[in-house]
Design a protein around this motif. Structure first.
Motif, PDB file in Angstrom:
ATOM      1  N   LEU A  76       0.812  -1.214   0.000  1.00  0.00           N
ATOM      2  CA  LEU A  76       0.000   0.000   0.000  1.00  0.00           C
ATOM      3  C   LEU A  76       0.847   1.266   0.000  1.00  0.00           C
ATOM      4  CD1 LEU A  76      -2.938  -0.788   2.465  1.00  0.00           C
ATOM      5  CD2 LEU A  76      -3.146  -0.007   0.115  1.00  0.00           C
ATOM      6  N   LEU A  77       2.037   1.179   0.533  1.00  0.00           N
ATOM      7  CA  LEU A  77       2.883   2.361   0.642  1.00  0.00           C
ATOM      8  C   LEU A  77       3.351   2.867  -0.723  1.00  0.00           C
ATOM      9  CD1 LEU A  77       5.002   1.359   3.757  1.00  0.00           C
ATOM     10  CD2 LEU A  77       2.946   2.776   3.657  1.00  0.00           C
ATOM     11  N   LYS A  78       3.141   2.085  -1.755  1.00  0.00           N
ATOM     12  CA  LYS A  78       3.514   2.501  -3.110  1.00  0.00           C
ATOM     13  C   LYS A  78       2.358   3.193  -3.838  1.00  0.00           C
ATOM     14  CE  LYS A  78       7.002  -1.125  -3.771  1.00  0.00           C
ATOM     15  NZ  LYS A  78       7.413  -2.305  -4.587  1.00  0.00           N
ATOM     16  N   TYR A  79       1.208   3.318  -3.173  1.00  0.00           N
ATOM     17  CA  TYR A  79       0.017   3.887  -3.814  1.00  0.00           C
ATOM     18  C   TYR A  79      -0.354   5.221  -3.177  1.00  0.00           C
ATOM     19  CZ  TYR A  79      -0.792  -0.634  -6.065  1.00  0.00           C
ATOM     20  OH  TYR A  79      -0.673  -1.772  -6.831  1.00  0.00           O
ATOM     21  N   SER A  80      -0.780   6.156  -4.017  1.00  0.00           N
ATOM     22  CA  SER A  80      -1.321   7.416  -3.519  1.00  0.00           C
ATOM     23  C   SER A  80      -2.767   7.187  -3.078  1.00  0.00           C
ATOM     24  CB  SER A  80      -1.271   8.484  -4.612  1.00  0.00           C
ATOM     25  OG  SER A  80      -2.028   8.066  -5.751  1.00  0.00           O
ATOM     26  N   THR A  81      -3.316   8.171  -2.393  1.00  0.00           N
ATOM     27  CA  THR A  81      -4.668   8.019  -1.845  1.00  0.00           C
ATOM     28  C   THR A  81      -5.699   7.717  -2.924  1.00  0.00           C
ATOM     29  OG1 THR A  81      -4.103   9.573  -0.079  1.00  0.00           O
ATOM     30  CG2 THR A  81      -6.432   9.128  -0.424  1.00  0.00           C
ATOM     31  N   ASP A  82      -5.654   8.442  -4.041  1.00  0.00           N
ATOM     32  CA  ASP A  82      -6.645   8.211  -5.090  1.00  0.00           C
ATOM     33  C   ASP A  82      -6.496   6.831  -5.723  1.00  0.00           C
ATOM     34  OD1 ASP A  82      -4.198   9.263  -6.171  1.00  0.00           O
ATOM     35  OD2 ASP A  82      -5.199   9.462  -8.104  1.00  0.00           O
ATOM     36  N   LYS A  83      -5.261   6.346  -5.845  1.00  0.00           N
ATOM     37  CA  LYS A  83      -5.037   5.032  -6.446  1.00  0.00           C
ATOM     38  C   LYS A  83      -5.439   3.908  -5.489  1.00  0.00           C
ATOM     39  CE  LYS A  83      -3.417   6.387 -10.423  1.00  0.00           C
ATOM     40  NZ  LYS A  83      -3.556   7.838 -10.271  1.00  0.00           N
ATOM     41  N   VAL A  84      -5.398   4.177  -4.193  1.00  0.00           N
ATOM     42  CA  VAL A  84      -5.884   3.196  -3.219  1.00  0.00           C
ATOM     43  C   VAL A  84      -7.350   2.877  -3.502  1.00  0.00           C
ATOM     44  CG1 VAL A  84      -6.537   2.942  -0.784  1.00  0.00           C
ATOM     45  CG2 VAL A  84      -4.243   3.679  -1.375  1.00  0.00           C
ATOM     46  N   VAL A  85      -8.090   3.904  -3.902  1.00  0.00           N
ATOM     47  CA  VAL A  85      -9.509   3.709  -4.242  1.00  0.00           C
ATOM     48  C   VAL A  85      -9.652   3.118  -5.640  1.00  0.00           C
ATOM     49  CG1 VAL A  85     -11.757   4.810  -4.517  1.00  0.00           C
ATOM     50  CG2 VAL A  85     -10.170   5.646  -2.772  1.00  0.00           C
ATOM     51  N   SER A  86      -9.056   3.778  -6.637  1.00  0.00           N
ATOM     52  CA  SER A  86      -9.331   3.422  -8.032  1.00  0.00           C
ATOM     53  C   SER A  86      -8.642   2.139  -8.482  1.00  0.00           C
ATOM     54  CB  SER A  86      -8.915   4.579  -8.955  1.00  0.00           C
ATOM     55  OG  SER A  86      -7.522   4.821  -8.860  1.00  0.00           O
ATOM     56  N   LYS A  87      -7.459   1.848  -7.948  1.00  0.00           N
ATOM     57  CA  LYS A  87      -6.716   0.667  -8.384  1.00  0.00           C
ATOM     58  C   LYS A  87      -6.908  -0.547  -7.473  1.00  0.00           C
ATOM     59  CE  LYS A  87      -4.711   2.733 -11.877  1.00  0.00           C
ATOM     60  NZ  LYS A  87      -5.067   2.387 -13.289  1.00  0.00           N
ATOM     61  N   LEU A  88      -7.058  -0.293  -6.171  1.00  0.00           N
ATOM     62  CA  LEU A  88      -7.122  -1.395  -5.219  1.00  0.00           C
ATOM     63  C   LEU A  88      -8.526  -1.689  -4.715  1.00  0.00           C
ATOM     64  CD1 LEU A  88      -3.919  -0.691  -3.078  1.00  0.00           C
ATOM     65  CD2 LEU A  88      -4.173  -2.135  -5.107  1.00  0.00           C
TER      66      LEU A  88
ATOM     67  N   ILE B 116     -10.135   0.060  -2.205  1.00  0.00           N
ATOM     68  CA  ILE B 116     -10.259   0.348  -0.772  1.00  0.00           C
ATOM     69  C   ILE B 116     -11.055   1.638  -0.615  1.00  0.00           C
ATOM     70  CG2 ILE B 116      -9.029   0.899   1.355  1.00  0.00           C
ATOM     71  CD1 ILE B 116      -6.667  -0.699   0.299  1.00  0.00           C
ATOM     72  N   CYS B 117     -12.175   1.554   0.061  1.00  0.00           N
ATOM     73  CA  CYS B 117     -13.047   2.715   0.255  1.00  0.00           C
ATOM     74  C   CYS B 117     -12.999   3.146   1.719  1.00  0.00           C
ATOM     75  CB  CYS B 117     -14.469   2.356  -0.149  1.00  0.00           C
ATOM     76  SG  CYS B 117     -15.688   3.481   0.528  1.00  0.00           S
ATOM     77  N   HIS B 118     -12.831   4.429   1.951  1.00  0.00           N
ATOM     78  CA  HIS B 118     -12.777   4.985   3.305  1.00  0.00           C
ATOM     79  C   HIS B 118     -13.979   5.914   3.494  1.00  0.00           C
ATOM     80  CE1 HIS B 118     -10.028   7.019   6.568  1.00  0.00           C
ATOM     81  NE2 HIS B 118     -11.281   6.879   6.971  1.00  0.00           N
ATOM     82  N   VAL B 119     -14.861   5.541   4.421  1.00  0.00           N
ATOM     83  CA  VAL B 119     -15.998   6.399   4.778  1.00  0.00           C
ATOM     84  C   VAL B 119     -15.616   7.109   6.069  1.00  0.00           C
ATOM     85  CG1 VAL B 119     -18.455   6.517   5.317  1.00  0.00           C
ATOM     86  CG2 VAL B 119     -17.611   4.779   3.721  1.00  0.00           C
TER      87      VAL B 119
ATOM     88  N   GLY C  50     -19.799   5.210  -0.477  1.00  0.00           N
ATOM     89  CA  GLY C  50     -18.662   4.311  -0.358  1.00  0.00           C
ATOM     90  C   GLY C  50     -18.890   3.009  -1.101  1.00  0.00           C
ATOM     91  N   TYR C  51     -20.092   2.496  -0.996  1.00  0.00           N
ATOM     92  CA  TYR C  51     -20.426   1.249  -1.693  1.00  0.00           C
ATOM     93  C   TYR C  51     -20.298   1.423  -3.205  1.00  0.00           C
ATOM     94  CZ  TYR C  51     -22.968  -2.991  -2.960  1.00  0.00           C
ATOM     95  OH  TYR C  51     -23.314  -4.213  -3.487  1.00  0.00           O
ATOM     96  N   MET C  52     -20.651   2.586  -3.701  1.00  0.00           N
ATOM     97  CA  MET C  52     -20.650   2.839  -5.142  1.00  0.00           C
ATOM     98  C   MET C  52     -19.246   2.980  -5.730  1.00  0.00           C
ATOM     99  SD  MET C  52     -23.762   2.865  -6.301  1.00  0.00           S
ATOM    100  CE  MET C  52     -23.475   3.640  -7.886  1.00  0.00           C
ATOM    101  N   SER C  53     -18.235   3.055  -4.886  1.00  0.00           N
ATOM    102  CA  SER C  53     -16.881   3.317  -5.378  1.00  0.00           C
ATOM    103  C   SER C  53     -16.236   2.123  -6.068  1.00  0.00           C
ATOM    104  CB  SER C  53     -15.986   3.764  -4.215  1.00  0.00           C
ATOM    105  OG  SER C  53     -15.777   2.683  -3.316  1.00  0.00           O
TER     106      SER C  53
ATOM    107  N   MET D 293     -14.385  -1.839   2.796  1.00  0.00           N
ATOM    108  CA  MET D 293     -14.821  -0.530   3.264  1.00  0.00           C
ATOM    109  C   MET D 293     -14.237  -0.283   4.640  1.00  0.00           C
ATOM    110  SD  MET D 293     -18.824  -0.401   2.010  1.00  0.00           S
ATOM    111  CE  MET D 293     -19.087   1.298   2.497  1.00  0.00           C
ATOM    112  N   LEU D 294     -13.573   0.871   4.790  1.00  0.00           N
ATOM    113  CA  LEU D 294     -13.072   1.333   6.075  1.00  0.00           C
ATOM    114  C   LEU D 294     -14.080   2.344   6.600  1.00  0.00           C
ATOM    115  CD1 LEU D 294      -9.370   2.070   4.998  1.00  0.00           C
ATOM    116  CD2 LEU D 294     -10.376  -0.145   5.627  1.00  0.00           C
ATOM    117  N   LEU D 295     -14.730   2.036   7.692  1.00  0.00           N
ATOM    118  CA  LEU D 295     -15.811   2.888   8.197  1.00  0.00           C
ATOM    119  C   LEU D 295     -15.419   3.478   9.546  1.00  0.00           C
ATOM    120  CD1 LEU D 295     -18.127   0.211   7.036  1.00  0.00           C
ATOM    121  CD2 LEU D 295     -18.917   2.536   6.700  1.00  0.00           C
ATOM    122  N   ASP D 296     -15.472   4.811   9.629  1.00  0.00           N
ATOM    123  CA  ASP D 296     -15.065   5.514  10.836  1.00  0.00           C
ATOM    124  C   ASP D 296     -16.284   6.100  11.538  1.00  0.00           C
ATOM    125  OD1 ASP D 296     -13.676   6.807  12.813  1.00  0.00           O
ATOM    126  OD2 ASP D 296     -12.351   7.917  11.475  1.00  0.00           O
TER     127      ASP D 296
END
Length: 237
Positions: free
Chosen positions: A67-79, A81-84, A151-154, A159-162
């Motif tokens: 994960l440390l090789k990915y930027s925040t936007d790529k964490v969502v679009s490539k991997l 991972i959704c953060h709510v 988040g579900y639609m991403s 899903m990481l839910l806070d």
């Protein structure tokens, strides 16, 4: 395992927020992290989604990828991972439908997007009733539904839910957790940070307890519910 976290350390200047925590989440699980305010729960999620940097030596892996090789936007679009985040952070000047559409910015599977929107509206029927309403005019509970639905639609795998129950009346809390259970049953892994420890442990499969930036307990959720130390510190017993 789907998510693997080892020796996660995070500092804010000279303040050490996380002191080398270790945990994992298997695909399809619903796992919760509980603890007091300021324990490091939200920091943990932010580090996973790459919203904040982690200290050297930290290991963050998702489906075998660093994960440390990915930027925040790529964490969502490539991997996937959704953060709510805590506090909903919806776009108040856009409609419900527009908020859901924005979550699909990186998706190419148009047919599935339509099916996912239908699924979200079936899960949160009040959102469908208000689909053309500005999100900023929704009630607090409806805004939380929208945040989760977005988040579900991403195109999420996890899903990481806070604090999804924050500010909700007791009945709405139960409705929200029932919805999260349905999302989990649909195949989405959930890592849940929640201050309402009793409610979180009733719905989760496993749990971790974080205190002052360190993980101090872990185990099946039902065992943590009956743990005397957990009861005394977090369950009001």
């Amino acid at each position: 395992m789907q998510l693997n976290v080892e020796n996660l350390r995070v500092s804010y200047g000279n303040i050490k927020a996380l002191h080398g925590i270790n945990f994992n989440v298997e695909a399809g699980e619903l796992v919760t992290i509980i603890g007091a305010n300021g324990a490091g729960k939200s920091t943990t999620l932010r580090a996973i989604s790459r919203m904040i940097p982690s200290s050297p030596g930290s290991v963050l892996e998702f489906e075998g990828k660093d994960l440390l090789k990915y930027s925040t936007d790529k964490v969502v679009s490539k991997l996937g991972i959704c953060h709510v985040p805590e506090g909903r952070r919806i776009f108040g000047n856009l409609t419900v439908t527009e908020n859901l559409a924005l979550a699909c910015f990186a998706r190419k599977d148009t047919d599935q997007i339509g099916k996912d929107k239908k699924w979200v509206f079936n899960l949160f029927q009040r959102l469908e009733e208000r689909k053309d309403q500005l999100a900023g005019t929704l009630s607090g509970g409806e805004q939380q539904m929208l945040a989760v639905g977005r988040g579900y639609m991403s195109g999420r795998k996890i899903m990481l839910l806070d604090e999804p129950s924050m500010g909700l009346a007791p009945l709405l809390m139960l409705e929200m957790f029932d919805a999260l259970k349905e999302i989990n049953k649909s195949g989405t892994t959930i890592l849940l940070v929640e201050q309402n420890a009793r409610l979180a442990l009733k719905f989760a499969k496993r749990g971790y307890v974080i205190e002052n930036g360190s993980l101090i307990l872990e185990g099946p959720a039902d065992e943590l519910l009956n743990n005397p130390d957990v009861k005394k510190a977090y369950l009001g017993a």
